[in-house]
Scaffold this motif. Structure first.
Motif, PDB file in Angstrom:
ATOM      1  N   VAL A  75      36.381  39.203  48.517  1.00 48.74           N
ATOM      2  CA  VAL A  75      37.540  38.823  47.721  1.00 48.74           C
ATOM      3  C   VAL A  75      37.267  37.413  47.219  1.00 48.74           C
ATOM      4  N   GLU A 111      35.906  32.362  48.695  1.00 44.47           N
ATOM      5  CA  GLU A 111      35.481  33.736  48.938  1.00 44.47           C
ATOM      6  C   GLU A 111      35.719  34.134  50.386  1.00 44.47           C
ATOM      7  N   VAL A 150      38.413  34.085  44.681  1.00 45.07           N
ATOM      8  CA  VAL A 150      39.370  33.315  43.882  1.00 45.07           C
ATOM      9  C   VAL A 150      38.563  32.253  43.161  1.00 45.07           C
ATOM     10  N   ARG A 151      38.592  32.252  41.826  1.00 44.05           N
ATOM     11  CA  ARG A 151      37.727  31.341  41.071  1.00 44.05           C
ATOM     12  C   ARG A 151      38.492  30.265  40.305  1.00 44.05           C
ATOM     13  N   MET A 189      40.590  45.287  49.149  1.00 42.02           N
ATOM     14  CA  MET A 189      41.724  45.629  48.291  1.00 42.02           C
ATOM     15  C   MET A 189      43.043  45.258  48.948  1.00 42.02           C
ATOM     16  N   ALA A 194      45.733  34.552  42.215  1.00 36.85           N
ATOM     17  CA  ALA A 194      44.898  35.415  41.369  1.00 36.85           C
ATOM     18  C   ALA A 194      43.559  35.642  42.057  1.00 36.85           C
ATOM     19  N   ALA A 195      43.440  36.760  42.773  1.00 35.31           N
ATOM     20  CA  ALA A 195      42.212  37.095  43.504  1.00 35.31           C
ATOM     21  C   ALA A 195      41.666  38.418  42.997  1.00 35.31           C
ATOM     22  N   LYS A 196      40.354  38.583  43.117  1.00 36.37           N
ATOM     23  CA  LYS A 196      39.701  39.827  42.693  1.00 36.37           C
ATOM     24  C   LYS A 196      38.755  40.308  43.778  1.00 36.37           C
ATOM     25  N   ALA A 197      38.602  41.628  43.867  1.00 34.71           N
ATOM     26  CA  ALA A 197      37.630  42.218  44.792  1.00 34.71           C
ATOM     27  C   ALA A 197      36.351  42.505  44.028  1.00 34.71           C
ATOM     28  N   ARG A 198      35.221  42.182  44.649  1.00 35.41           N
ATOM     29  CA  ARG A 198      33.926  42.462  44.030  1.00 35.41           C
ATOM     30  C   ARG A 198      32.914  42.695  45.145  1.00 35.41           C
ATOM     31  N   VAL A 216      43.459  41.575  48.509  1.00 31.72           N
ATOM     32  CA  VAL A 216      43.825  41.276  47.121  1.00 31.72           C
ATOM     33  C   VAL A 216      45.309  41.552  46.902  1.00 31.72           C
ATOM     34  N   HIS A 254      48.150  38.828  45.660  1.00 29.00           N
ATOM     35  CA  HIS A 254      49.018  38.962  44.491  1.00 29.00           C
ATOM     36  C   HIS A 254      50.479  38.773  44.868  1.00 29.00           C
TER      37      HIS A 254
END
Length: 325
Positions: free
Chosen positions: A184, A150, A186-187, A160, A172-176, A163, A167
């Motif tokens: 950001v 994180e 990555v899981r 963003m 493979a990352a996501k914003a939350r 992220v 990409h």
């Protein structure tokens, strides 16, 4: 050493000689560790960092890349951090530095995300952006169900932008948002390994992956052991229930039990833990497991029919609570 400390120690030693990569890393560190402040009406650039080593490196990069001498201070940690931290601050020439790094636009407005030239740069520059962001505000947890890499972000726009850079690197990352803080995340295990390697933490990526594989193997073994234990418990409970019903059936029927059904019932009671196939081998002459099962079913059905006709408790009444077949 905790995974986060391992990663940051390794990343702090990475020195990409390319000027664009050095600028990308330094800008990301400044953006994710503090950014812009107003001091006495002047724009100041400040980075609050966890280690003296990283603070001195950032100060050196600012001097080498932009010819500005920053101030170094030890400060009380902020933003939920524990312990002390180190501030790298540029007041004289801060606005010029902010423009040069892209933290201020041409109209003196703070850039809420990341400078466009960084997020559209070459692959080494994108990796440097991630390296700088992680050094400033990243964490890595140990492998497991809740494993995550994180990075806490100063704004949703910065998240963003990070992220988007991820990409382009194949991460493979996501914003939350977590408790009001953009992050950001990555899981997925392979994605974490790729992210670490792309940033330059190759040694830590390998160690983390080896630990993940060991834990997955151990978890798989534990699942199999638990599955076997559950099957054994179910088999034991089924055997107790079956024997209790057979005993009750023989009691209800008394002398009315046909010989071949009595033999099957007594066979069940004599070998309480045996499978139907094993019971068949104990019979004389030997029987198939289907034949044994059929005879025991008929014995129970006959006893339950008589119990119903005479108003007696059936075979199910003999099964202990919690051992129902």
């Amino acid at each position: 050493m905790p995974p986060t400390a391992d990663v940051k120690t390794e990343l702090a030693a990475v020195r990409d000689p390319r000027p664009t990569a050095r600028v990308a890393e330094l800008t990301a560190i400044l953006r994710f560790s503090g950014g812009l402040h107003s001091i006495a009406g002047r724009v100041a650039v400040e980075a609050e960092l966890e280690s003296d080593l990283l603070a001195r490196r950032v100060a050196r990069d600012i001097m080498e890349l932009y010819g500005v001498r920053p101030e170094l201070h030890r400060v009380q940690a902020s933003g939920g951090r524990t312990g002390g931290s180190f501030a790298v601050r540029v007041i004289d020439g801060g606005e010029t530095l902010a423009r040069q790094t892209g933290l201020l636009d041409q109209r003196r407005r703070p850039v809420r995300g990341l400078p466009n030239k960084l997020t559209t740069g070459a692959r080494p520059d994108l990796a440097a952006v991630w390296r700088g962001a992680f050094l400033a505000a990243g964490t890595l947890s140990e492998p497991g169900r809740s494993a995550a890499l994180e990075i806490a972000c100063p704004s949703a726009e910065a998240a963003m932008a990070l992220v988007g850079a991820a990409h382009r690197l194949g991460i493979a990352a996501k914003a939350r948002e977590v408790r009001g803080v953009p992050r950001v995340v990555v899981r997925e295990g392979d994605a974490i390994r790729v992210a670490l390697a792309e940033m330059g933490a190759v040694r830590t990526a390998q160690a983390w992956e080896e630990m993940r594989q060991r834990r997955e193997v151990r978890a798989g073994v534990n699942r199999l052991v638990n599955f076997d234990d559950a099957n054994l418990r179910r088999s034991a409970q089924a055997a107790v229930a079956a024997c209790a019903r057979v005993e009750r059936a023989l009691e209800i029927l008394g002398d009315e039990v046909p010989d071949h059904l009595r033999e099957a019932g007594e066979l069940r009671l004599s070998h309480r833990d045996a499978s139907l196939d094993e019971l068949g081998h104990h019979a004389d002459p030997p029987l198939t497991k289907d034949a044994v099962a059929g005879r025991i079913r008929r014995l129970l059905a006959m006893a339950d029919k008589k119990a119903t006709a005479e108003g007696l408790p059936g075979t199910e009444s003999a099964v202990p609570e919690g051992f129902e077949d």
